[in-house]
Design an enzyme around this catalytic site. Structure first.
Site: not given
Length: 194
Positions: A77, A175, A177
């Site tokens: 990001c 992202h 994650e």
């Protein structure tokens, strides 16, 4: 394998640590130059505003360390955006790893872009086993344009770089994650294939 997440006070670090743990690895959070340089893999996260994040990097000297790293580095990001030449956000000079200038989305689209979007034109082993047009999760108001270092693109009013790569440096605008199984696979590829 020693995985270091760069700690410079900009990022939702916990979710990245949990995502790496789910893959069976431990990550160390560090702002120590020596520890970062000795890592097998480095993750450069970022949530927040570009100019204040760069100021934090400069104050700790990490702005000179990161571009010299030789092992695989993954910017996430804002981390990816800071690896570019500059950003319109706060008129910020970046680390200059990627040869691109980060721009703000136009007012013709809702800013920030929040939610799931598709990635296409996937290149390099970072996307090994990932089907074209897979969905990933994004939250951003600024974007890196398409360029020679683009290894995945996405569309939001225009086509932009969803991922970049130059030598041992990788960056993803999304992202991983928070991108479910697709994100886990991408993180795993970075940790095991790259």
């Amino acid at each position: 394998m020693k995985i270091v997440i760069i700690d410079y006070g900009a990022g939702n670090i916990q979710s990245i640590i949990f995502a790496i743990k789910r893959l069976g690895y431990d990550a160390v959070l560090s702002h120590d130059a020596k520890e970062i340089q000795e890592a097998d893999k480095v993750i450069f996260p970022g949530v927040g505003e570009a100019s204040s994040a760069m100021a934090k990097l400069r104050s700790s000297g990490l702005d000179t360390i990161i571009p010299t790293l030789k092992q695989p580095v993954l910017g996430i990001c804002l981390g990816m955006q800071l690896m570019c030449r500059s950003s319109e956000e706060g008129n910020t000079e970046g680390l200059g790893i990627f040869d691109l200038d980060v721009k703000k989305f136009s007012n013709q689209v809702k800013v920030p872009q929040i939610g799931w979007n598709q990635i296409t034109d996937l290149k390099t082993d970072l996307f090994k086993g990932i089907p074209d047009k897979s969905y990933i999760y994004l939250v951003h108001s600024f974007y890196a344009p398409l360029g020679q270092e683009t290894i995945a693109s996405s569309e939001y009013g225009l086509e932009y770089s969803a991922a970049l790569q130059k030598e041992n440096f990788y960056g993803v605008q999304f992202h991983p994650e928070k991108s479910s199984d697709i994100g886990s696979t991408i993180l795993n590829n970075f940790l095991t294939v790259i």
